[in-house]
Design a protein around this motif. Structure first.
Motif, PDB file in Angstrom:
ATOM      1  N   GLY A  65       0.834  -1.201   0.000  1.00 61.00           N
ATOM      2  CA  GLY A  65       0.000   0.000   0.000  1.00 61.00           C
ATOM      3  C   GLY A  65       0.871   1.253   0.000  1.00 61.00           C
ATOM      4  O   GLY A  65       0.548   2.253  -0.647  1.00 61.00           O
ATOM      5  N   THR A  66       1.982   1.176   0.718  1.00 61.56           N
ATOM      6  CA  THR A  66       2.875   2.337   0.804  1.00 61.56           C
ATOM      7  C   THR A  66       3.447   2.703  -0.560  1.00 61.56           C
ATOM      8  O   THR A  66       3.492   3.888  -0.930  1.00 61.56           O
ATOM      9  N   ASP A 162      -6.387   7.509   0.520  1.00 57.78           N
ATOM     10  CA  ASP A 162      -5.733   6.349   1.121  1.00 57.78           C
ATOM     11  C   ASP A 162      -6.835   5.472   1.717  1.00 57.78           C
ATOM     12  O   ASP A 162      -7.269   5.673   2.849  1.00 57.78           O
ATOM     13  N   GLU A 165      -7.318   0.825   4.309  1.00 57.07           N
ATOM     14  CA  GLU A 165      -8.076   0.072   5.316  1.00 57.07           C
ATOM     15  C   GLU A 165      -9.542  -0.085   4.917  1.00 57.07           C
ATOM     16  O   GLU A 165     -10.352  -0.524   5.726  1.00 57.07           O
ATOM     17  N   LYS A 191      -5.533  -7.152   6.498  1.00 62.02           N
ATOM     18  CA  LYS A 191      -6.532  -6.383   5.758  1.00 62.02           C
ATOM     19  C   LYS A 191      -7.734  -7.271   5.385  1.00 62.02           C
ATOM     20  O   LYS A 191      -7.708  -8.481   5.567  1.00 62.02           O
TER      21      LYS A 191
HETATM   22  C1  LIG Z   1      -4.107   3.956   6.406  1.00 62.80           C
HETATM   23  C2  LIG Z   1      -2.988   3.141   5.838  1.00 62.80           C
HETATM   24  N1  LIG Z   1      -2.258   3.637   4.845  1.00 62.80           N
HETATM   25  C3  LIG Z   1      -1.267   2.942   4.279  1.00 62.80           C
HETATM   26  C4  LIG Z   1      -0.919   1.686   4.719  1.00 62.80           C
HETATM   27  C5  LIG Z   1       0.266   1.012   4.114  1.00 62.80           C
HETATM   28  O1  LIG Z   1       0.038  -0.215   3.566  1.00 62.80           O
HETATM   29  P1  LIG Z   1       1.208  -1.291   3.486  1.00 62.80           P
HETATM   30  O2  LIG Z   1       1.438  -1.798   4.865  1.00 62.80           O
HETATM   31  O3  LIG Z   1       0.651  -2.331   2.562  1.00 62.80           O
HETATM   32  O4  LIG Z   1       2.404  -0.624   2.910  1.00 62.80           O
HETATM   33  C6  LIG Z   1      -1.648   1.113   5.763  1.00 62.80           C
HETATM   34  C7  LIG Z   1      -1.308  -0.225   6.239  1.00 62.80           C
HETATM   35  O5  LIG Z   1      -1.639  -0.722   7.248  1.00 62.80           O
HETATM   36  C8  LIG Z   1      -2.705   1.865   6.345  1.00 62.80           C
HETATM   37  O6  LIG Z   1      -3.409   1.368   7.373  1.00 62.80           O
END
Ligand SMILES: Cc1ncc(COP(=O)(O)O)c(C=O)c1O
Length: 379
Positions: A65-66, A162, A165, A191
């Motif tokens: 996600g990042t 974003d 979640e 998730k």
């Molecule tokens: C609100 C939010 N943004 C971004 C992310 C980032 O996702 P990832 O852990 O897959 O990089 C998360 C992950 O828990 C999140 O809760």
């Protein structure tokens, strides 16, 4: 629903395990047997299937996600010296993704009920340097997108959602991801569905899609030779194994979401009248939560950290969720301090997440609630 194969020990209570079945095993083994481990049809299909699920035209799968958020920041043209309006009550990645580009966070306090950006406070934070609003649908509850879009339009700001979640959440009758701006989902194992690690950015814009596709793959253009790179890109690609797992999960996502709703209902029934415990809401007319975790808010008179400690001692994993980003040690350089965002800080100090997952049995919810009541009763 098909039987879960990742084991949950009978006596132990887990915080948030994924729900994996023989389908995922079959899909992953199929990829391994094919020998096509990257840049294959699994990723292409997964992108189309997720986009269809959320009602977007295009999807681009990423390693997390990042990394999907970082791509969204790049494509929005956010860079050094720009300000991005965002929420302090989130997981750090929603802010980190633009810190990578040298942009500055302009936090705005949250609404005490939704825990999302307070729409009444956003506009006052706009300056000449503001480039974008990055809203987060925290704990799967849609942010106030109509208001965010109005402010963005007035001040010509980009929008990034974003929804890491919030896969499956609905705002004013539309799925998140279909609202008209880049929206990011994430597939970490806690998730709503998982690919192990993974993410996706969806968009309705073909131009944005082409940019995402190039950036995720080292800046290559789709129709160019392998070693030709018209722009600086990244290796943020999702593997074929991850995408195959994701496709198997996606087929069950509606069932997963229904199961999670049910677990939330069971919790609500047991905790609604417990003194000192406040529930987060599932829906109202304009918002449908996609249940990510089960969070409760404790009254001030209860020491949240002690409650967590006692729960852990009683075999119930619980977590302080979430600390406010502006108070993280590495954020000091922006000059933020305690007291800057009182609502976010108060929520951070009083919320905790309880065990919650797809397929959680009512009897396990019972055990958690009994232990929680006991702990609270003694304090
Ligand atoms: C609100 C939010 N943004 C971004 C992310 C980032 O996702 P990832 O852990 O897959 O990089 C998360 C992950 O828990 C999140 O809760």
């Amino acid at each position: 629903m098909k039987q879960r194969i990742n084991q949950i020990p009978k006596k132990q209570i887990l915080l948030g395990p994924p729900y994996l079945t023989g389908d995922e095993v079959k899909a992953v083994v199929g990829v391994i047997k094919s020998g096509q481990l990257s840049l294959g049809e699994q990723v292409e299909k997964f992108e189309k299937e997720v986009a269809r699920f959320v009602g977007a035209r295009y999807g681009v799968a990423t390693s997390s996600g990042t990394t999907a958020l970082h791509l969204a920041v790049k494509v929005a043209g956010i860079g050094y010296g720009d300000e991005v309006i965002t929420t302090p009550f989130s997981f750090v990645a929603s802010t980190n993704c633009f810190l990578y580009e040298g942009a500055t966070p302009k936090f705005v306090d949250i609404d005490p009920d939704s825990f999302n950006l307070d729409p009444k406070k956003i506009e006052a934070a706009v300056t000449r340097k503001t480039r974008a609003i990055l809203g987060v649908d925290i704990f799967g509850y849609p942010a106030e997108w109509k208001k965010i879009a109005q402010i963005a339009k007035k001040h010509r700001l980009k929008i990034i959602d974003d929804a890491a979640e919030a896969l499956g959440a609905v705002y004013r009758g539309k799925s998140l991801g279909s609202l008209g701006w880049p929206t990011v989902f994430a597939f970490y194992p806690n998730k709503q569905m998982t690919t192990g690690e993974g993410g996706m950015v969806v968009t309705n814009s073909k131009a944005e899609f082409i940019k995402f596709k190039s950036l995720v793959n080292q800046g290559r253009a789709g129709d160019m030779q392998w070693l030709k790179h018209p722009s600086l890109g990244y290796n943020y690609r999702m593997t074929e194994v991850a995408a195959a797992m994701g496709r198997a999960q996606l087929k069950k996502l509606k069932q997963f979401l229904a199961s999670r709703r049910q677990v939330a209902v069971w919790y609500g029934q047991r905790l609604a009248k417990v003194p000192g415990v406040n529930l987060i809401k599932a829906n109202d007319k304009q918002h449908v939560r996609s249940w990510f975790i089960y969070v409760i808010r404790l009254d001030k008179k209860l020491n949240r950290d002690r409650v967590i400690k006692k729960l852990l001692a009683a075999g119930v994993p619980a977590k302080a969720y979430l600390p406010s980003i502006h108070l993280q040690p590495y954020m000091r350089r922006f000059g933020y301090k305690r007291g800057d965002f009182p609502v976010s800080e108060a929520v951070s100090a009083s919320t905790l997440s309880l065990p919650f997952y797809t397929g959680m049995e009512e009897a396990v919810v019972d055990r958690v609630c009994e232990k929680l009541k006991k702990v609270i009763g003694k304090l």
